[in-house]
Design a protein around this motif. Structure first.
Motif: not given
Length: 325
Positions: A182-193, A237-238
């Motif tokens: 879930v932390n990886q998902g949050i990071t991926a979403a944040a960097q895409c944003m 979403l993450a």
């Protein structure tokens, strides 16, 4: 070296509005070329044509090569480009602004230069993120404290909703795999944003560096804008993606975020939010004159036509001219 007068004669009318573009396109293990006003992605399965004017941000993943001509057309059409890796997403470069007006850039500089108006914009950003809470009267420290509390509450609420065990936000710069799914998902979403926000900020002609909450970084304003949608879009979403499974969390998060952004018409909203924050209600009038015109500043807040030598005795300060140096 090319000069301004030698650039491709594209005007804002030739370019697709930011809100009408795809939020981002992700490519990997291919070679990106140019074909007229489109880019092509060539891999072992064939060649795909992509109209460059429809792209908000082009994400280039592992194994990609891109030609000079492809970068040229992307710059001409105002698309942002980000090189990304399997261990996360990192913004690298941006395209040309879609507007020829300096109205937003000047408004941003004016709001940023005054400490009171800078705080006012920061409060307005907080109000956009959490409309149920009035930040009037809050100091900088108060805003940061309230924002931190609301984000923590969001993490706990999403963990309870999805049934994911939450151990806190953990991110190690340069080591994407160090966090749990879930932390990886949050990071991926944040960097895409961050990449998407940078594309919109640059397309509107704003300065990515002049932030109202963040400071001291070349992307301070980009971080400000991306954070407007953190608790509404990115974090939920993450958690949703992580709850579905732990495999390929980064790529699945990117695809889900792309679809969610298109569903919400988030690019249109991002444009409107930036204009509202910087122009404070004067959006229509300030942005209506988007001609490709350069003027010179004179006294008393007046502007005069460029392309004229005002050292000449007969140079009228109110007249235009066609002389170029």
């Amino acid at each position: 070296m090319a000069t301004v007068s030698q650039r491709t004669a594209l005007t804002p009318r030739h370019l697709t509005r930011v809100g009408d573009r795809l939020s981002f396109i992700y490519l990997e293990r291919c070679t990106v070329h140019r074909d007229a006003n489109a880019i092509t992605a060539e891999d072992t399965e064939g060649t795909t044509h992509i109209p460059s004017a429809t792209i908000g941000t082009l994400l280039l993943g592992p194994g990609t090569r891109i030609t000079h001509q492809a970068m040229s057309v992307l710059g001409e059409t105002g698309a942002a480009v980000a090189w990304v890796g399997e261990q996360g997403v990192r913004y690298y470069a941006g395209g040309r602004a879609l507007t020829r007006s300096s109205a937003l850039a000047e408004a941003q500089a004016i709001q940023w230069a005054n400490t009171r108006s800078r705080l006012s914009v920061a409060r307005a950003m907080y109000r956009l993120r959490f409309p149920d809470e009035d930040p009037a009267g809050l100091t900088r420290k108060g805003l940061l404290g309230c924002e931190g509390r609301r984000v923590k509450d969001c993490y706990r609420a999403e963990a309870a909703r999805t049934g994911i065990k939450w151990r806190g936000r953990k991110y190690t710069p340069g080591d994407f795999s160090a966090g749990d799914p879930v932390n990886q998902g949050i990071t991926a979403a944040a960097q895409c944003m961050y990449g998407i926000a940078h594309a919109v900020v640059s397309s509107l002609g704003c300065s990515p560096a002049l932030g109202f909450v963040h400071s001291g970084h070349e992307l301070s304003f980009v971080l400000d804008i991306a954070d407007l949608y953190k608790t509404e879009v990115g974090i939920p979403l993450a958690f949703d993606v992580a709850a579905e499974g732990e495999e390929d969390i980064a790529s699945r998060t990117r695809r889900a975020l792309r679809d969610r952004i298109n569903e919400l018409s988030l690019l249109d909203r991002c444009v409107d939010d930036i204009k509202g924050l910087l122009l404070q209600g004067d959006t229509d009038e300030a942005m209506s004159n988007d001609r490709d015109v350069v003027t010179l500043q004179s006294d008393g807040g007046r502007v005069v036509a460029a392309g004229r030598n005002y050292g000449e005795s007969d140079a009228g300060m109110g007249e235009g001219g066609a002389l170029l140096w």
